[in-house]
Each structure stands twice: as structure tokens, then as C-alpha cells.
Design a protein around this motif. Structure first.
Motif, PDB file in Angstrom:
ATOM      1  N   GLU A 111      37.835 -16.180  18.257  1.00 14.90           N
ATOM      2  CA  GLU A 111      36.789 -15.992  19.275  1.00 14.90           C
ATOM      3  C   GLU A 111      35.399 -15.943  18.649  1.00 14.90           C
ATOM      4  OE1 GLU A 111      35.625 -12.869  22.898  1.00 14.90           O
ATOM      5  OE2 GLU A 111      37.566 -12.722  21.877  1.00 14.90           O
ATOM      6  N   ALA A 112      35.241 -15.126  17.620  1.00 17.70           N
ATOM      7  CA  ALA A 112      33.938 -15.023  16.963  1.00 17.70           C
ATOM      8  C   ALA A 112      33.571 -16.341  16.284  1.00 17.70           C
ATOM      9  CB  ALA A 112      33.960 -13.896  15.929  1.00 17.70           C
ATOM     10  N   LEU A 113      34.560 -17.024  15.713  1.00 10.61           N
ATOM     11  CA  LEU A 113      34.305 -18.296  15.028  1.00 10.61           C
ATOM     12  C   LEU A 113      33.816 -19.350  16.004  1.00 10.61           C
ATOM     13  CD1 LEU A 113      34.491 -19.916  12.388  1.00 10.61           C
ATOM     14  CD2 LEU A 113      36.841 -20.503  13.035  1.00 10.61           C
ATOM     15  N   GLU A 114      34.461 -19.463  17.133  1.00  9.96           N
ATOM     16  CA  GLU A 114      34.046 -20.470  18.111  1.00  9.96           C
ATOM     17  C   GLU A 114      32.672 -20.155  18.689  1.00  9.96           C
ATOM     18  OE1 GLU A 114      33.544 -23.733  19.791  1.00  9.96           O
ATOM     19  OE2 GLU A 114      35.407 -23.487  18.659  1.00  9.96           O
ATOM     20  N   ALA A 115      32.378 -18.871  18.867  1.00 10.90           N
ATOM     21  CA  ALA A 115      31.049 -18.496  19.352  1.00 10.90           C
ATOM     22  C   ALA A 115      29.963 -18.908  18.349  1.00 10.90           C
ATOM     23  CB  ALA A 115      30.988 -16.996  19.603  1.00 10.90           C
ATOM     24  N   THR A 116      30.241 -18.697  17.073  1.00 11.03           N
ATOM     25  CA  THR A 116      29.300 -19.118  16.033  1.00 11.03           C
ATOM     26  C   THR A 116      29.159 -20.630  16.017  1.00 11.03           C
ATOM     27  OG1 THR A 116      29.713 -17.198  14.628  1.00 11.03           O
ATOM     28  CG2 THR A 116      28.908 -19.186  13.531  1.00 11.03           C
ATOM     29  N   ALA A 117      30.282 -21.342  16.099  1.00 14.03           N
ATOM     30  CA  ALA A 117      30.248 -22.805  16.092  1.00 14.03           C
ATOM     31  C   ALA A 117      29.419 -23.340  17.243  1.00 14.03           C
ATOM     32  CB  ALA A 117      31.669 -23.360  16.159  1.00 14.03           C
ATOM     33  N   GLU A 118      29.607 -22.777  18.428  1.00 14.07           N
ATOM     34  CA  GLU A 118      28.859 -23.243  19.600  1.00 14.07           C
ATOM     35  C   GLU A 118      27.372 -22.945  19.461  1.00 14.07           C
ATOM     36  OE1 GLU A 118      27.774 -25.186  22.717  1.00 14.07           O
ATOM     37  OE2 GLU A 118      29.814 -25.238  21.915  1.00 14.07           O
ATOM     38  N   ALA A 119      27.036 -21.781  18.916  1.00 14.61           N
ATOM     39  CA  ALA A 119      25.627 -21.428  18.723  1.00 14.61           C
ATOM     40  C   ALA A 119      24.958 -22.392  17.745  1.00 14.61           C
ATOM     41  CB  ALA A 119      25.518 -19.993  18.216  1.00 14.61           C
ATOM     42  N   ILE A 120      25.659 -22.769  16.685  1.00 17.81           N
ATOM     43  CA  ILE A 120      25.090 -23.686  15.699  1.00 17.81           C
ATOM     44  C   ILE A 120      24.962 -25.092  16.277  1.00 17.81           C
ATOM     45  CG2 ILE A 120      25.508 -24.795  13.459  1.00 17.81           C
ATOM     46  CD1 ILE A 120      26.679 -22.152  12.487  1.00 17.81           C
ATOM     47  N   ARG A 121      25.956 -25.528  17.025  1.00 26.95           N
ATOM     48  CA  ARG A 121      25.854 -26.839  17.682  1.00 26.95           C
ATOM     49  C   ARG A 121      24.621 -26.903  18.582  1.00 26.95           C
ATOM     50  NH1 ARG A 121      31.381 -25.710  19.342  1.00 26.95           N
ATOM     51  NH2 ARG A 121      32.826 -26.546  17.788  1.00 26.95           N
ATOM     52  N   ALA A 122      24.452 -25.859  19.383  1.00 31.64           N
ATOM     53  CA  ALA A 122      23.337 -25.835  20.331  1.00 31.64           C
ATOM     54  C   ALA A 122      21.991 -25.785  19.622  1.00 31.64           C
ATOM     55  CB  ALA A 122      23.493 -24.635  21.267  1.00 31.64           C
ATOM     56  N   ALA A 123      21.923 -25.051  18.529  1.00 27.34           N
ATOM     57  CA  ALA A 123      20.643 -24.872  17.839  1.00 27.34           C
ATOM     58  C   ALA A 123      20.250 -26.075  16.992  1.00 27.34           C
ATOM     59  CB  ALA A 123      20.704 -23.621  16.950  1.00 27.34           C
ATOM     60  N   HIS A 124      21.238 -26.778  16.408  1.00 27.85           N
ATOM     61  CA  HIS A 124      20.905 -27.786  15.400  1.00 27.85           C
ATOM     62  C   HIS A 124      21.435 -29.187  15.697  1.00 27.85           C
ATOM     63  CE1 HIS A 124      19.329 -24.567  12.921  1.00 27.85           C
ATOM     64  NE2 HIS A 124      20.467 -23.905  13.071  1.00 27.85           N
ATOM     65  N   GLY A 125      22.293 -29.319  16.699  1.00 32.12           N
ATOM     66  CA  GLY A 125      22.758 -30.640  17.086  1.00 32.12           C
ATOM     67  C   GLY A 125      23.646 -31.330  16.072  1.00 32.12           C
ATOM     68  N   VAL A 126      24.287 -30.573  15.192  1.00 35.28           N
ATOM     69  CA  VAL A 126      25.189 -31.165  14.211  1.00 35.28           C
ATOM     70  C   VAL A 126      26.626 -31.023  14.697  1.00 35.28           C
ATOM     71  CG1 VAL A 126      23.629 -30.736  12.278  1.00 35.28           C
ATOM     72  CG2 VAL A 126      25.345 -29.005  12.884  1.00 35.28           C
TER      73      VAL A 126
END
Length: 259
Positions: free
Chosen positions: A42-57
């Protein structure tokens, strides 16, 4: 500064929070696609989604215990060929030398020495074949100045440091740079754990325990995951190819040493 690594791919271990997340975010800001790993989905996916949204990678999240053989196999299968490897795992608990059994030492070695070695053994051949690669191992300030209550960590991380010292110089001719980052106290869950242990042992408050530690840091504070991540990203950059087998201390000046 353009780090020159846009479009490359990095595997960052234990990256759902703390120093691992700091490294992942800094690499993503440089345009690096990520494979993130942690045990908690759960925490990992939340981090992944936040990074996708912030940086588009591109961010691939793989929930697994990197210190277990089956978990490591799952992560390596998902990661495939990567250009950058950031190894990281939580440190073993504090205690006294008389408290630890052989099993305690084996567990510490598995997590903080043998796991990063196994990851390097899996990733280095591909990096060497492609003629470029970066490995950053997140270890500890205890490699340079051992901490009495962290004997398990002192032992395992010193072993990893010895492995890297020789290996880094063997793979450098193929364009691969391996270095270690040695964090002192940073504002992460690890600091909370250490402060809690100190508070309990001394019968003082968490605030008092933290103040004791900060009093020994010339910078007057704990480090941040963001500044730690920025240092990691530089070591992973095109500009760091002449930095080989080094142990870079980020401790706010806590270790009093000329060299």
C-alpha cells in the motif's frame, strides 16, 4: 545541473519512504524511470503514484522482501536490465554485544551485506556489457565510526564496504561506478526508532533523546531525505564516472575527523 541520465532506468530498494524514497524522487526529477521495491504494497504504490504524478516518469512498483531469495527473484524479474541500482534495507535493531545470537548476526548479514551483494552480482554483468552503470549502496556512518549499540549493523555494513572496495575497481574499466553513501541521522523512521530506544534506556522523553543526538551534530539538525536523495542522484549521474569505490559521509559533521 543536467545530470545526463534522463531516460535511464533505476532499481531503488526500500523506496516507499525515508532515504530510499528520497533517492527515488531525486532520480525521477532527473528523468529516470524507476522500479521501486518495498515490503508494504500500500505504501509502495502510494509512493509510486505520487512520483508518477510529480515527474511523469515510468514507475513500476514491486512489493517484496528484497532480503529473501524469492522476493529478490521477483524484483529482479520485474526490473530486467537497469542502468542504476540503489541498494537499501532497514538496519538491524540496537542492543548490546551480549544480547546477540548467531541467528541475529546471520539475519543482519543477509539484509545489509549479502542482499546488496546478490543484487550487484545480478546487475553488474549487464551494466558492464552495455558499458555504463551506477551502483549506490546506502550503508551507515557506522562504517567510519562504529556505534556501540549498533554492533549488528557495524558488522554487516563493514563487510559490504570491503566487498565494494575491491569490486568497484574491477568493474570501473567497463564504465560502471560503485560507491557507498553513509547516512548519519536523518529525519526518518530509523531516527525515531533510535530515539525511542535511547529514551526508554535513559527514562527520558523522546524530545530529550533527540536533543541529545542533535547536540552532537555540528549542523544542528537531522538530515533530510531530500538532500540525501540529491547526493545519490549526483553519484548516479554522467558527471560521477570518476568517483569509484568511495564512502561518502552525510552526517552533518557528526564524525570528527580530518579525513
Amino acid at each position: 545541473m543536467d545530470l545526463g541520465i534522463k531516460g535511464k532506468t533505476a532499481l531503488v530498494c526500500a523506496s516507499s519512504k525515508g532515504l530510499g524514497r528520497g533517492c527515488a524522487e531525486a532520480l525521477a526529477a532527473a528523468g529516470v524511470d524507476l522500479v521501486l521495491n518495498a515490503r508494504g504494497a500500500e505504501a509502495l504504490e502510494a509512493t509510486a503514484e505520487a512520483i508518477r504524478a510529480a515527474h511523469g516518469v515510468k514507475v513500476t512498483a514491486v512489493a517484496a522482501d528484497i532480503t529473501a531469495e524469492d522476493g529478490r527473484a521477483k524484483v529482479l524479474a520485474a526490473a530486467g536490465a537497469v542502468d542504476i541500482l540503489v541498494t537499501n534495507a532497514g538496519g538491524p535493531p540496537p542492543g548490546m554485544w551480549s544480547d546477540w545470537s548467531r541467528e541475529d548476526f546471520i539475519k543482519a548479514l543477509d539484509a545489509n551485506m549479502l542482499t546488496p551483494i546478490a543484487l550487484m552480482q545480478a546487475m553488474l554483468p549487464g551494466m558492464m556489457e552495455r558499458g555504463w552503470g551506477r551502483v549506490v549502496n546506502i550503508t551507515s556512518q557506522s562504517v567510519k565510526a562504529p556505534i556501540g549499540v549498533l554492533g549488528l549493523s557495524n558488522s554487516a555494513r563493514a563487510g559490504l564496504t570491503g566487498f565494494v572496495a575491491g569490486t568497484a575497481r574491477q568493474v570501473a574499466p567497463k564504465g560502471v561506478a560503485i560507491n557507498n553513501l553513509l547516512p548519519g541521522l536523518h529525519a526518518t523512521d530509523r531516527a525515531v526508532s533510535l530515539d525511542s530506544g535511547s529514551a526508554k534506556a535513559q527514562g527520558i522523553s523522546m524530545e530529550a533523546a533527540k536533543a541529545q543526538r542533535i547536540a552532537n551534530i555540528p549542523a544542528g539538525r537531522y538530515g533530510t531525505a531530500q538532500e540525501f536523495g540529491a547526493t545519490c542522484a549526483f553519484l548516479c549521474s554522467q558527471h560521477a564516472g570518476f568517483i569509484i569505490g568511495q564512502n561518502i559521509l552525510l552526517d552533518g559533521g557528526a564524525m570528527n575527523s580530518t579525513l
